[in-house]
Design a protein around this motif. Sequence first.
Motif, PDB file in Angstrom:
ATOM      1  N   MET A 179       2.601   2.726   7.182  1.00 28.29           N
ATOM      2  CA  MET A 179       3.761   3.108   6.153  1.00 28.29           C
ATOM      3  C   MET A 179       4.148   4.476   6.449  1.00 28.29           C
ATOM      4  O   MET A 179       5.240   4.822   6.078  1.00 28.29           O
ATOM      5  N   VAL A 209      -3.356   1.307   7.843  1.00 31.72           N
ATOM      6  CA  VAL A 209      -2.099   1.235   7.069  1.00 31.72           C
ATOM      7  C   VAL A 209      -1.109   2.391   6.744  1.00 31.72           C
ATOM      8  O   VAL A 209      -0.238   2.444   6.634  1.00 31.72           O
ATOM      9  N   PRO A 244       0.870  -1.216  -0.092  1.00 33.74           N
ATOM     10  CA  PRO A 244       0.059  -0.008   0.090  1.00 33.74           C
ATOM     11  C   PRO A 244       0.883   1.358   0.039  1.00 33.74           C
ATOM     12  O   PRO A 244       1.970   1.299   0.628  1.00 33.74           O
ATOM     13  N   LEU A 245       0.233   2.318  -0.760  1.00 34.95           N
ATOM     14  CA  LEU A 245       0.799   3.687  -0.482  1.00 34.95           C
ATOM     15  C   LEU A 245       2.076   3.982  -1.094  1.00 34.95           C
ATOM     16  O   LEU A 245       2.795   4.757  -0.868  1.00 34.95           O
ATOM     17  N   ILE A 246       2.499   3.051  -2.027  1.00 34.89           N
ATOM     18  CA  ILE A 246       3.868   3.172  -2.525  1.00 34.89           C
ATOM     19  C   ILE A 246       4.086   4.471  -3.503  1.00 34.89           C
ATOM     20  O   ILE A 246       5.148   5.042  -3.310  1.00 34.89           O
ATOM     21  N   PHE A 254       6.098   7.225  -1.126  1.00 41.60           N
ATOM     22  CA  PHE A 254       7.472   6.989  -1.337  1.00 41.60           C
ATOM     23  C   PHE A 254       7.791   7.427  -2.932  1.00 41.60           C
ATOM     24  O   PHE A 254       8.834   7.681  -3.168  1.00 41.60           O
ATOM     25  N   GLN A 278       8.236   5.439   6.813  1.00 39.09           N
ATOM     26  CA  GLN A 278       8.900   6.382   6.005  1.00 39.09           C
ATOM     27  C   GLN A 278       9.681   7.362   7.042  1.00 39.09           C
ATOM     28  O   GLN A 278      10.676   7.655   6.702  1.00 39.09           O
TER      29      GLN A 278
END
Lengths: 135, 46
Positions: free
Chosen positions: B9, B5, A51-53, A57, B13
Amino acid sequence: MNYFQNRNVTAIVMEVPTQSIGDPAATVRAWVTVSLCGHAPEAQMSRWGLPLITHIFITDPAVQDDYNRSLPAADVPRFSQTVADALARVTQLADSTDDPAAYAQRVVARLFPTTLPYSWIRRPRLVSQASMVAL
Amino acid sequence: MTDNVENVMLSLQANTPVDQGAAVDRTNILDEFPYFGAPHAAPIVD
């Protein structure tokens, strides 16, 4: 009939018997794509494994498009440096590590290729906030 | 399935715990397949 009309689809669930996967010691890495099909030349428009790559990122829209049209096999050579750069930048701003570059490389090694791992023995999980500290 | 989630994440990060305060609606999670309940009607207004 459009079952999803006026609905938000936030999850698509597929259940597969673990025995059908094969070697119970193996790790299956799952990923999916969304493609244009039928009314235009078929083209992969998006892919998802973790998720959320492409949200946190990979922030450059051109690189996001490149990622979405690529395959996980290309992740390391094509996108690992982009993600590592983003990680190092944020951790430097957060002042959360003495070595942003080293932290970034550890996270990249854990995330790449950006597919969802599943193991019968080791249940699928991402990185909890508790285990994150141990990275 | 109850993990947020985004928190996971973003914490990864930033290398520091991030909690946006948003929680998964546990009432919509089922014990059996398909695990998630009926789709939400749109739009959802908090």
